[in-house]
Design a protein around this motif. Sequence first.
Motif, mmCIF file in Angstrom:
data_model
loop_
_atom_site.group_PDB
_atom_site.id
_atom_site.type_symbol
_atom_site.label_atom_id
_atom_site.label_comp_id
_atom_site.label_asym_id
_atom_site.label_seq_id
_atom_site.Cartn_x
_atom_site.Cartn_y
_atom_site.Cartn_z
ATOM 1 N N GLY A 100 -51.862 50.703 102.904
ATOM 2 C CA GLY A 100 -50.759 51.069 103.787
ATOM 3 C C GLY A 100 -49.468 51.409 103.062
ATOM 4 O O GLY A 100 -48.412 51.491 103.696
ATOM 5 N N GLN A 179 -43.904 52.637 103.105
ATOM 6 C CA GLN A 179 -45.009 52.087 103.868
ATOM 7 C C GLN A 179 -45.445 53.145 104.866
ATOM 8 O O GLN A 179 -44.601 53.793 105.506
ATOM 9 C CB GLN A 179 -44.585 50.814 104.585
ATOM 10 C CG GLN A 179 -45.709 49.906 105.002
ATOM 11 C CD GLN A 179 -45.237 48.506 105.326
ATOM 12 O OE1 GLN A 179 -44.048 48.283 105.525
ATOM 13 N NE2 GLN A 179 -46.169 47.568 105.370
ATOM 14 N N ALA A 181 -48.416 54.493 107.969
ATOM 15 C CA ALA A 181 -49.241 53.968 109.054
ATOM 16 C C ALA A 181 -50.496 54.809 109.237
ATOM 17 O O ALA A 181 -50.468 56.036 109.097
ATOM 18 C CB ALA A 181 -48.441 53.957 110.358
#
Length: 429
Positions: A100, A179, A181
């Motif tokens: 991720g 980060q 998704a």
Amino acid sequence: MRTELNQGLIDFLKASPTPFHACTSLAQRLESAGYQRLDEREAWPTQPGGRYYVTRNDSSIIAIQLGRRSPLEGGLRLVGAHTDSPCLRVKPQPELNRQGFWQLGVEVYGGVLLAPWFDRDLSLAGRVTFRRAGRVESQLIDFRQPIAIIPNLAIHLNREANQGWAINAQNELPPILAQIAGDERGDFRALLAEQLQREHEINADVVLDFELCFYDTQSAALIGLNQDFIAGARLDNLLSCYAGLQALLAAGDTESCVLVCTDHEEIGSCSTCGADGPFLEQVLARLLPGGDAFARIMQKSLLVSADNAHGVHPNYADRHDANHGPKLNAGPVIKINSNQRYATNSETAGFFRHLCFDVEVPVQSFVVRSDMGCGSTIGPITASRLGVRAVDIGLPTFAMHSIRELAGSHDLTHLVKVLTAFYSSPLLP
């Protein structure tokens, strides 16, 4: 003078996160002092007394002042340094999507001390090549803001951390940028295109390639109770580049003076723009008389190869020869090696020591321990290519090749003072 020079060095380091930016910074300062840029692809309309500079690959630069006295009579006074420093460079197809997180694969450039790169606020800078309106162009970029980090592994998961461990450059060094998704994937070239538009208002059709390196965003600073030290990235060897520039700009106009700051020293100097390439020789061949006259000029010339020296560390004093432990703020160091890892000989060392005595600058000597290997510099390389005499010198430094190095805040003044005297000296050995 000390305060002004140190602040100037701090500003120069901040403006020079890569060799490309360092070269640009040096060129801007030279132009402000009246130096004229020469293009290697064009004819050079030079004249006696002229001041010029030439760049190659946007990362190496040579500045020359043609003095009022002919080089055939007085020779050249050359100061050499290098623009590159060990770092982490982004791979051509760097995108990594793991757990991720969006990361970038990096390649280690030069002899990097890897551990200090962890847990630092990192930014990214360098050169980007792109296509716009059917033409291929290049532009320097610098994100400036901290956009990445290489987090350490907690000691709970690496109980041997304080006993030392081998860092795997492939697996442990990719910095984290963001980060992400789900199935989202980072697009590095799209990120670079956005930076070109943001920083330069350039709308690139496509980003073709790049040469980019990460760097620590923490600014260089004067530190210590009495501000005895200067800490910062890339002191090896932008400190010498800056000192050489200041000395060149302060020199008189009688002698012919050269400042050469080349790329790729940390990986052997073997490139079109490195010290082990043809750059300096070709530039001098175009600016000076050829044939017999060129050889005579070289034999009347002297190179000061300026690169940082290993200061004696109070916690590791046994790593030095007991009689050759240079101290911070005790002046420049003459570097000597019998196996010609440094180009110094007794005559060139004696002349440099003589200059230091004349301008009341303290001077030191360094010889590596007899049971340890010795590094090298552009000194022997340039001397062997041009046949010019040379002396290797440098300022004492701690943590060389770390992301943050340490030098003495008084030593920059010492170095500029003696290099200025060298550029102005009417007599060479």
